[in-house]
Design a protein around this motif. Structure first.
Motif, PDB file in Angstrom:
ATOM      1  N   LYS A  67      15.965  -9.270 -21.617  1.00  0.00           N
ATOM      2  CA  LYS A  67      16.239  -7.573 -22.098  1.00  0.00           C
ATOM      3  C   LYS A  67      14.940  -8.534 -23.099  1.00  0.00           C
ATOM      4  O   LYS A  67      14.151  -7.982 -24.192  1.00  0.00           O
ATOM      5  N   CYS A  68      14.319  -9.150 -23.381  1.00  0.00           N
ATOM      6  CA  CYS A  68      12.744  -9.616 -23.873  1.00  0.00           C
ATOM      7  C   CYS A  68      12.191  -8.904 -23.137  1.00  0.00           C
ATOM      8  O   CYS A  68      11.344  -8.205 -22.520  1.00  0.00           O
ATOM      9  N   GLU A  69      11.165  -9.221 -24.329  1.00  0.00           N
ATOM     10  CA  GLU A  69       9.613  -8.213 -24.010  1.00  0.00           C
ATOM     11  C   GLU A  69       8.983  -8.762 -22.692  1.00  0.00           C
ATOM     12  O   GLU A  69       8.413  -7.487 -22.241  1.00  0.00           O
ATOM     13  N   ILE A  70       8.736  -9.722 -22.195  1.00  0.00           N
ATOM     14  CA  ILE A  70       7.967 -10.184 -21.529  1.00  0.00           C
ATOM     15  C   ILE A  70       8.470  -9.678 -20.374  1.00  0.00           C
ATOM     16  O   ILE A  70       8.041  -8.591 -19.140  1.00  0.00           O
ATOM     17  N   CYS A  71      10.205  -9.402 -19.968  1.00  0.00           N
ATOM     18  CA  CYS A  71      10.920  -9.177 -19.190  1.00  0.00           C
ATOM     19  C   CYS A  71      10.946  -7.306 -18.947  1.00  0.00           C
ATOM     20  O   CYS A  71      10.620  -6.127 -17.573  1.00  0.00           O
ATOM     21  N   GLN A  72      11.166  -6.905 -19.846  1.00  0.00           N
ATOM     22  CA  GLN A  72      10.858  -5.337 -20.927  1.00  0.00           C
ATOM     23  C   GLN A  72       9.519  -4.843 -19.721  1.00  0.00           C
ATOM     24  O   GLN A  72       9.770  -3.805 -19.411  1.00  0.00           O
ATOM     25  N   MET A  73       8.590  -5.299 -19.773  1.00  0.00           N
ATOM     26  CA  MET A  73       6.583  -4.927 -19.620  1.00  0.00           C
ATOM     27  C   MET A  73       6.705  -5.306 -18.743  1.00  0.00           C
ATOM     28  O   MET A  73       6.416  -4.350 -17.624  1.00  0.00           O
ATOM     29  N   ASP A  74       7.579  -6.713 -17.814  1.00  0.00           N
ATOM     30  CA  ASP A  74       7.083  -6.755 -16.126  1.00  0.00           C
ATOM     31  C   ASP A  74       8.309  -5.370 -15.393  1.00  0.00           C
ATOM     32  O   ASP A  74       7.296  -5.019 -14.327  1.00  0.00           O
ATOM     33  N   MET A  75       9.048  -5.040 -16.385  1.00  0.00           N
ATOM     34  CA  MET A  75       9.936  -3.501 -15.426  1.00  0.00           C
ATOM     35  C   MET A  75       8.740  -2.376 -15.943  1.00  0.00           C
ATOM     36  O   MET A  75       9.209  -2.079 -14.744  1.00  0.00           O
ATOM     37  N   MET A  76       7.786  -2.024 -16.240  1.00  0.00           N
ATOM     38  CA  MET A  76       6.922  -1.001 -16.620  1.00  0.00           C
ATOM     39  C   MET A  76       6.630  -1.609 -15.640  1.00  0.00           C
ATOM     40  O   MET A  76       6.189   0.202 -15.485  1.00  0.00           O
ATOM     41  N   ALA A  77       6.187  -2.353 -15.637  1.00  0.00           N
ATOM     42  CA  ALA A  77       4.687  -2.593 -14.714  1.00  0.00           C
ATOM     43  C   ALA A  77       4.643  -2.128 -13.465  1.00  0.00           C
ATOM     44  O   ALA A  77       3.879  -1.431 -12.423  1.00  0.00           O
ATOM     45  N   TYR A  78       6.187  -2.893 -13.134  1.00  0.00           N
ATOM     46  CA  TYR A  78       6.685  -2.350 -11.554  1.00  0.00           C
ATOM     47  C   TYR A  78       6.601  -1.511 -10.851  1.00  0.00           C
ATOM     48  O   TYR A  78       6.275  -0.771 -10.274  1.00  0.00           O
ATOM     49  N   ALA A  79       7.290  -0.891 -12.440  1.00  0.00           N
ATOM     50  CA  ALA A  79       7.921   1.131 -11.652  1.00  0.00           C
ATOM     51  C   ALA A  79       6.523   2.266 -11.838  1.00  0.00           C
ATOM     52  O   ALA A  79       6.623   2.863 -10.908  1.00  0.00           O
ATOM     53  N   LEU A  80       5.940   1.802 -12.729  1.00  0.00           N
ATOM     54  CA  LEU A  80       4.345   2.138 -13.199  1.00  0.00           C
ATOM     55  C   LEU A  80       3.575   2.051 -11.212  1.00  0.00           C
ATOM     56  O   LEU A  80       3.109   3.455 -11.135  1.00  0.00           O
ATOM     57  N   ASN A  81       3.607   0.981 -11.068  1.00  0.00           N
ATOM     58  CA  ASN A  81       3.237   0.552  -9.511  1.00  0.00           C
ATOM     59  C   ASN A  81       3.773   0.949  -8.369  1.00  0.00           C
ATOM     60  O   ASN A  81       3.058   1.186  -7.960  1.00  0.00           O
ATOM     61  N   HIS A  82       4.798   2.043  -8.927  1.00  0.00           N
ATOM     62  CA  HIS A  82       6.053   2.361  -7.649  1.00  0.00           C
ATOM     63  C   HIS A  82       5.750   3.965  -8.110  1.00  0.00           C
ATOM     64  O   HIS A  82       7.330   4.183  -7.507  1.00  0.00           O
ATOM     65  N   LEU A  83       5.426   4.425  -8.999  1.00  0.00           N
ATOM     66  CA  LEU A  83       5.428   6.052  -9.010  1.00  0.00           C
ATOM     67  C   LEU A  83       4.357   6.661  -9.142  1.00  0.00           C
ATOM     68  O   LEU A  83       2.975   5.951  -9.640  1.00  0.00           O
ATOM     69  N   PRO A  84       4.065   7.616  -8.810  1.00  0.00           N
ATOM     70  CA  PRO A  84       2.377   8.146  -9.265  1.00  0.00           C
ATOM     71  C   PRO A  84       1.996   8.961 -10.493  1.00  0.00           C
ATOM     72  O   PRO A  84       2.620   8.812 -11.482  1.00  0.00           O
ATOM     73  N   PRO A  85       1.084   8.114 -10.670  1.00  0.00           N
ATOM     74  CA  PRO A  85       0.158   8.711 -11.664  1.00  0.00           C
ATOM     75  C   PRO A  85       0.074   9.573 -12.481  1.00  0.00           C
ATOM     76  O   PRO A  85       0.003  10.600 -11.320  1.00  0.00           O
ATOM     77  N   ALA A 124      12.872   3.823  -9.574  1.00  0.00           N
ATOM     78  CA  ALA A 124      11.721   2.477  -9.904  1.00  0.00           C
ATOM     79  C   ALA A 124      12.797   1.351 -10.351  1.00  0.00           C
ATOM     80  O   ALA A 124      12.054   0.176 -10.304  1.00  0.00           O
ATOM     81  N   LEU A 125      12.880   1.972 -12.202  1.00  0.00           N
ATOM     82  CA  LEU A 125      13.021   1.280 -12.642  1.00  0.00           C
ATOM     83  C   LEU A 125      14.561  -0.161 -12.160  1.00  0.00           C
ATOM     84  O   LEU A 125      14.293  -0.975 -12.567  1.00  0.00           O
ATOM     85  N   ILE A 126      15.210   0.591 -12.089  1.00  0.00           N
ATOM     86  CA  ILE A 126      16.609  -0.199 -11.195  1.00  0.00           C
ATOM     87  C   ILE A 126      15.942  -1.052 -10.049  1.00  0.00           C
ATOM     88  O   ILE A 126      16.426  -2.247 -10.150  1.00  0.00           O
ATOM     89  N   GLU A 127      15.067  -0.655  -8.893  1.00  0.00           N
ATOM     90  CA  GLU A 127      14.480  -1.468  -8.307  1.00  0.00           C
ATOM     91  C   GLU A 127      14.185  -2.671  -8.823  1.00  0.00           C
ATOM     92  O   GLU A 127      14.011  -3.691  -8.751  1.00  0.00           O
ATOM     93  N   ALA A 128      13.343  -2.476 -10.160  1.00  0.00           N
ATOM     94  CA  ALA A 128      12.017  -3.510 -10.892  1.00  0.00           C
ATOM     95  C   ALA A 128      13.114  -4.119 -11.916  1.00  0.00           C
ATOM     96  O   ALA A 128      13.070  -5.552 -11.829  1.00  0.00           O
ATOM     97  N   ALA A 129      14.272  -3.840 -12.280  1.00  0.00           N
ATOM     98  CA  ALA A 129      15.438  -5.315 -12.721  1.00  0.00           C
ATOM     99  C   ALA A 129      15.662  -6.149 -11.707  1.00  0.00           C
ATOM    100  O   ALA A 129      15.730  -7.322 -12.413  1.00  0.00           O
ATOM    101  N   LYS A 130      16.074  -5.679 -10.735  1.00  0.00           N
ATOM    102  CA  LYS A 130      15.914  -6.230  -9.737  1.00  0.00           C
ATOM    103  C   LYS A 130      14.974  -7.822  -8.938  1.00  0.00           C
ATOM    104  O   LYS A 130      15.270  -9.016  -9.386  1.00  0.00           O
ATOM    105  N   VAL A 131      14.426  -7.262  -9.537  1.00  0.00           N
ATOM    106  CA  VAL A 131      13.032  -8.028  -8.974  1.00  0.00           C
ATOM    107  C   VAL A 131      12.330  -9.167  -9.747  1.00  0.00           C
ATOM    108  O   VAL A 131      11.934 -10.065  -9.979  1.00  0.00           O
ATOM    109  N   VAL A 132      13.087  -8.358 -11.363  1.00  0.00           N
ATOM    110  CA  VAL A 132      12.101  -8.576 -11.836  1.00  0.00           C
ATOM    111  C   VAL A 132      13.101 -10.185 -12.260  1.00  0.00           C
ATOM    112  O   VAL A 132      13.169 -11.349 -12.694  1.00  0.00           O
ATOM    113  N   SER A 133      14.256  -9.884 -12.558  1.00  0.00           N
ATOM    114  CA  SER A 133      15.859 -10.561 -12.682  1.00  0.00           C
ATOM    115  C   SER A 133      15.622 -12.015 -11.721  1.00  0.00           C
ATOM    116  O   SER A 133      16.335 -12.856 -12.439  1.00  0.00           O
ATOM    117  N   LYS A 134      15.162 -11.641 -10.441  1.00  0.00           N
ATOM    118  CA  LYS A 134      15.258 -12.739  -9.369  1.00  0.00           C
ATOM    119  C   LYS A 134      13.759 -13.899  -9.828  1.00  0.00           C
ATOM    120  O   LYS A 134      13.656 -15.180  -9.663  1.00  0.00           O
TER     121      LYS A 134
END
Lengths: 93, 93
Positions: B28-46, B74-84
């Motif tokens: 739940k650190c700042e970088i992991c949270q931001m990486d998850m948000m960036a991943y999700a936003l890159n997989h959602l329509p702006p 998108a965030l659940i998928e992001a959590a998998k990718v980021v935690s790997k």
């Protein structure tokens, strides 16, 4: 170290709009320019990247090169849509 | 009057991450949270909208309601990718 998250497609669209705006037959006021950028960004894949605060995305130039043509196509479409229904007020005559 | 352009999907993703983060098995650190948000936003329509500076997008609540489920997926998928492959450094560990 604080980090920042940004959609670098915004930079591509802004850069491309500056290049092609003189050739576009569209109102160039702030609202119309922003509406064109918003329209284009809503029709382009986002490119969010997290970087240390203040640091620029190292691959921005590469991204501009890859996406400039798509951004131009989206902006030309945006110019058509915005000029058909501009939101700026008509007071300036 | 100055205007501002913003991707309101960022607000949907940030709102949704706050809701589901406690249940996610991820750092739940700042970088992991931001990486998850960036991943999700890159997989959602702006959803870029231009509003007068300082004014909030009037349909934000409606957008949250419409897009919250997609953002969660998108965030659940992001959590998998980021935690790997988390980018935070291991010094604190």
């Amino acid at each position: 170290m604080a980090h920042a998250m940004r959609n670098y497609m915004e930079d591509v669209v802004e850069h491309t709009l500056k290049l092609i705006l003189p050739d576009l037959d569209v109102c160039k006021c702030e609202i119309c320019q922003m509406d064109m950028m918003a329209y284009a960004l809503n029709h382009l894949p986002p490119k969010y990247v997290v970087t240390p605060e203040g640091e620029l995305y190292s691959k921005l130039a590469e991204l501009v090169q890859q996406s400039e043509v798509d951004a131009e196509v989206a902006l030309i479409e945006a110019a058509k849509v915005v000029s058909k229904n501009p939101r700026h007020n008509r007071k300036k005559g």
